[in-house]
Design an enzyme around this catalytic site. Structure first.
Site, PDB file in Angstrom:
ATOM      1  N   PHE A 124       0.789  -1.323  -0.027  1.00 42.41           N
ATOM      2  CA  PHE A 124      -0.032   0.061  -0.017  1.00 42.41           C
ATOM      3  C   PHE A 124       0.793   1.303   0.023  1.00 42.41           C
ATOM      4  O   PHE A 124       1.810   1.181   0.663  1.00 42.41           O
ATOM      5  CB  PHE A 124      -0.895   0.070   1.414  1.00 42.41           C
ATOM      6  CG  PHE A 124      -2.019   0.938   1.435  1.00 42.41           C
ATOM      7  CD1 PHE A 124      -2.946   0.664   0.629  1.00 42.41           C
ATOM      8  CD2 PHE A 124      -1.841   2.170   1.832  1.00 42.41           C
ATOM      9  CE1 PHE A 124      -4.214   1.503   0.606  1.00 42.41           C
ATOM     10  CE2 PHE A 124      -2.941   3.083   1.981  1.00 42.41           C
ATOM     11  CZ  PHE A 124      -4.205   2.785   1.264  1.00 42.41           C
ATOM     12  N   ASP A 194       2.107  -4.877   8.798  1.00 42.06           N
ATOM     13  CA  ASP A 194       0.883  -4.082   8.981  1.00 42.06           C
ATOM     14  C   ASP A 194      -0.516  -4.992   8.547  1.00 42.06           C
ATOM     15  O   ASP A 194      -0.384  -5.704   7.887  1.00 42.06           O
ATOM     16  CB  ASP A 194       0.894  -3.111   7.743  1.00 42.06           C
ATOM     17  CG  ASP A 194      -0.096  -2.354   7.520  1.00 42.06           C
ATOM     18  OD1 ASP A 194      -1.282  -2.537   7.889  1.00 42.06           O
ATOM     19  OD2 ASP A 194      -0.078  -1.338   6.658  1.00 42.06           O
ATOM     20  N   TYR A 219     -10.760   1.176  11.068  1.00 44.30           N
ATOM     21  CA  TYR A 219     -12.135   1.528  10.323  1.00 44.30           C
ATOM     22  C   TYR A 219     -12.341   0.385   9.285  1.00 44.30           C
ATOM     23  O   TYR A 219     -13.315   0.597   8.633  1.00 44.30           O
ATOM     24  CB  TYR A 219     -11.983   2.747   9.628  1.00 44.30           C
ATOM     25  CG  TYR A 219     -10.775   3.081   8.500  1.00 44.30           C
ATOM     26  CD1 TYR A 219     -10.629   2.667   7.483  1.00 44.30           C
ATOM     27  CD2 TYR A 219      -9.837   3.783   9.122  1.00 44.30           C
ATOM     28  CE1 TYR A 219      -9.674   2.873   6.711  1.00 44.30           C
ATOM     29  CE2 TYR A 219      -8.820   4.280   8.428  1.00 44.30           C
ATOM     30  CZ  TYR A 219      -8.635   3.797   7.283  1.00 44.30           C
ATOM     31  OH  TYR A 219      -7.694   4.016   6.273  1.00 44.30           O
ATOM     32  N   LYS A 220     -11.502  -0.808   9.280  1.00 42.51           N
ATOM     33  CA  LYS A 220     -11.794  -1.777   8.174  1.00 42.51           C
ATOM     34  C   LYS A 220     -12.500  -2.766   9.068  1.00 42.51           C
ATOM     35  O   LYS A 220     -13.714  -2.769   9.323  1.00 42.51           O
ATOM     36  CB  LYS A 220     -10.517  -2.126   7.410  1.00 42.51           C
ATOM     37  CG  LYS A 220      -9.994  -1.058   6.489  1.00 42.51           C
ATOM     38  CD  LYS A 220      -8.541  -1.365   6.124  1.00 42.51           C
ATOM     39  CE  LYS A 220      -8.001  -0.228   5.205  1.00 42.51           C
ATOM     40  NZ  LYS A 220      -6.723  -0.285   4.738  1.00 42.51           N
ATOM     41  N   ARG A 367     -12.591  -5.636  -6.319  1.00 40.79           N
ATOM     42  CA  ARG A 367     -12.446  -6.327  -5.146  1.00 40.79           C
ATOM     43  C   ARG A 367     -13.805  -6.677  -4.131  1.00 40.79           C
ATOM     44  O   ARG A 367     -14.387  -5.539  -4.294  1.00 40.79           O
ATOM     45  CB  ARG A 367     -11.438  -5.663  -4.003  1.00 40.79           C
ATOM     46  CG  ARG A 367     -10.242  -5.201  -4.409  1.00 40.79           C
ATOM     47  CD  ARG A 367      -9.227  -4.411  -3.317  1.00 40.79           C
ATOM     48  NE  ARG A 367      -9.845  -3.398  -2.736  1.00 40.79           N
ATOM     49  CZ  ARG A 367      -9.472  -2.740  -1.405  1.00 40.79           C
ATOM     50  NH1 ARG A 367      -8.536  -3.155  -0.836  1.00 40.79           N
ATOM     51  NH2 ARG A 367     -10.226  -1.661  -1.153  1.00 40.79           N
TER      52      ARG A 367
HETATM   53  C1  LIG Z   1      -5.994   1.036   4.853  1.00 45.51           C
HETATM   54  C2  LIG Z   1      -4.414   0.803   4.835  1.00 45.51           C
HETATM   55  C3  LIG Z   1      -3.847   1.548   5.628  1.00 45.51           C
HETATM   56  C4  LIG Z   1      -4.342   3.116   6.135  1.00 45.51           C
HETATM   57  O1  LIG Z   1      -3.419   3.923   6.282  1.00 45.51           O
HETATM   58  P1  LIG Z   1      -4.044   5.351   7.348  1.00 45.51           P
HETATM   59  O2  LIG Z   1      -3.206   6.071   7.730  1.00 45.51           O
HETATM   60  O3  LIG Z   1      -4.957   4.638   8.745  1.00 45.51           O
HETATM   61  O4  LIG Z   1      -5.128   6.022   6.297  1.00 45.51           O
HETATM   62  C5  LIG Z   1      -2.503   1.617   5.622  1.00 45.51           C
HETATM   63  N1  LIG Z   1      -1.862   0.652   5.184  1.00 45.51           N
HETATM   64  C6  LIG Z   1      -2.640  -0.524   4.342  1.00 45.51           C
HETATM   65  C7  LIG Z   1      -1.652  -1.621   3.926  1.00 45.51           C
HETATM   66  C8  LIG Z   1      -4.028  -0.314   4.355  1.00 45.51           C
HETATM   67  O5  LIG Z   1      -4.684  -1.427   3.778  1.00 45.51           O
END
Ligand SMILES: *Cc1c(COP(=O)(O)O)cnc(C)c1O
Length: 408
Positions: A124, A194, A219-220, A367
């Site tokens: 990500f 992560d 939030y997921k 997805r």
């Molecule tokens: C959703 C997600 C994030 C989100 O990061 P925020 O700083 O909380 O917005 C980070 N890394 C991964 C792999 C994600 O899927």
């Protein structure tokens, strides 16, 4: 893969009681809980109570009377059975990105003999940005970004931290946490995971797999609400030697001594920065409470059942028209299924117009996220059926479905 089979699987689902905990819109099939978890029924009332009674009536007293000052640790403790950690190792704070930065910088500073942050291609973007930012601030440190199959080869005595996302946000590919923790430790490196696409969907066990550090999203699958604060994990034995690169008064040993020089708190609280958002913590607590009485092993088993049922249904109904992922063992996958189509964006918009909510990741992946607490096999069956109809009739082939929006 029939409607009847979907109903059978739902009737014997040990988690079917959990769906009642969510306020899902009538007529919508929501398969995007890996991006924004659904609203728990308890959240509006809990938030109203914190706002009206605690903030409204008790005002500043609430830091003590309602224990607000302890919430980042108290609420984090609810995550312990979900990620296989001790309560003392978990904290709710900041965003995932900020926590990544804090832990990466802390870990590299604790290992001055090591020069490399080793990470994976296709991560990500925010994860890559955080790693590059740490390297740019620490002379001599660099980021080595490799494809998955090269990671073990280059894991040597230069590497300070092996930093990986457990489940890839695009493809859903999952790493073997036990194997990689062992390999990193053999090379004298720490691991940072992560867990954004893992926590609340898969039965990860940070302690049993001997992970050192981790972060993840609130939030997921944890249902904490849009922009919910994130969590971080630091194994107990590392807490005394790691210091946050963003020291703040809330992470000080005694915030109310207002000392001029910072002394990090003992334990996980040293990773707090500024004042936590109490309203956001309240919403996250209601999200975590949707896991009450839920065994995380059952969550993972249902994730597998939903993903497999969806994949097999899609294969049977519209296999030749989609690029389907190879059906590998579930231990190599996460709880979302990504299927490719050259017009994936338009196909997804056509699905959304029919009330089937998934999302799209460029260049061509649709997805479908399966949240084991509230998605059913009937949801998976309906999504596969509507998808096959849209493909068969080319219902996606319309200008308004191709028109891209900034947020999807
Ligand atoms: C959703 C997600 C994030 C989100 O990061 P925020 O700083 O909380 O917005 C980070 N890394 C991964 C792999 C994600 O899927």
């Amino acid at each position: 893969m029939t409607l009847e089979r979907a109903r059978q699987l739902d009737a014997t689902d040990p988690l079917r009681f959990a769906r009642e905990r969510f306020a899902l819109p009538e007529g919508m099939i929501y398969l995007d809980g890996n991006s924004l978890g659904a609203l728990p029924k308890a959240t509006p009332h809990h938030l109203a109570d914190v706002v009206e009674r605690q903030w409204g009536q008790d005002l500043i007293n609430s830091w003590n009377r309602h224990g607000w000052i302890e919430w980042p640790m108290r609420i984090a403790a609810k995550l312990a059975p979900i990620v296989g950690a001790r309560p003392s190792e978990l904290l709710i704070a900041d965003s995932t990105t900020v926590n990544l930065f804090k832990l990466l910088a802390a870990a590299m500073k604790a290992r001055p003999d090591r020069r490399v942050i080793l990470t994976e291609e296709g991560n990500f973007p925010t994860d890559a940005y955080a790693a590059e930012a740490v390297a740019s601030l620490m002379p001599g440190i660099r980021v080595d970004t490799r494809p998955k199959n090269e990671l073990l080869e280059v894991l040597d005595g230069e590497v300070g931290v092996l930093f990986l996302t457990h489940v890839n946000y695009r493809t859903g590919a999952r790493h073997d946490m036990v194997e990689l923790n062992r390999a990193a430790h053999d090379a004298g490196a720490l691991t940072l995971w992560d867990l954004s696409h893992t926590a609340g969907a898969l039965a990860v066990d940070l302690n049993a797999s001997e992970a050192d550090l981790a972060v993840g999203c609130g939030y997921k699958y944890l249902n904490g609400g849009p922009g919910a604060p994130a969590f971080l994990f630091v194994a107990d034995h590392f807490q005394p030697v790691l210091e946050s690169p963003i020291p703040g008064w809330m992470g000080d040993r005694n915030p109310f001594a207002f000392a001029h020089l910072h002394t990090p708190a003992d334990g996980i609280r040293r990773f707090l920065t500024g004042t936590p958002s109490i309203l956001a913590l309240a919403a996250l607590e209601a999200g975590l409470d949707t896991f009450d009485g839920v065994r995380i092993a059952d969550v993972e088993r249902k994730a597998e059942s939903l993903a497999d049922f969806f994949l097999e249904s899609v294969q049977a109904l519209c296999g030749s028209q989609l690029m389907l992922p190879a059906l590998c063992p579930f231990s190599d996958r996460g709880s979302h299924v990504s299927v490719g189509h050259p017009e994936g964006y338009a196909v997804m918009q056509a699905l959304i117009a029919e009330g089937i909510i998934g999302d799209f990741r460029p260049p061509d992946l649709m997805r479908f996220g399966f949240a084991p607490l509230y998605n059913s096999h009937l949801d998976a069956w309906s999504a596969a059926t509507v998808l096959s109809q849209i493909l068969a009739t080319r219902a996606w082939d319309k200008a308004h479905f191709r028109q891209r929006q900034t947020v999807t």
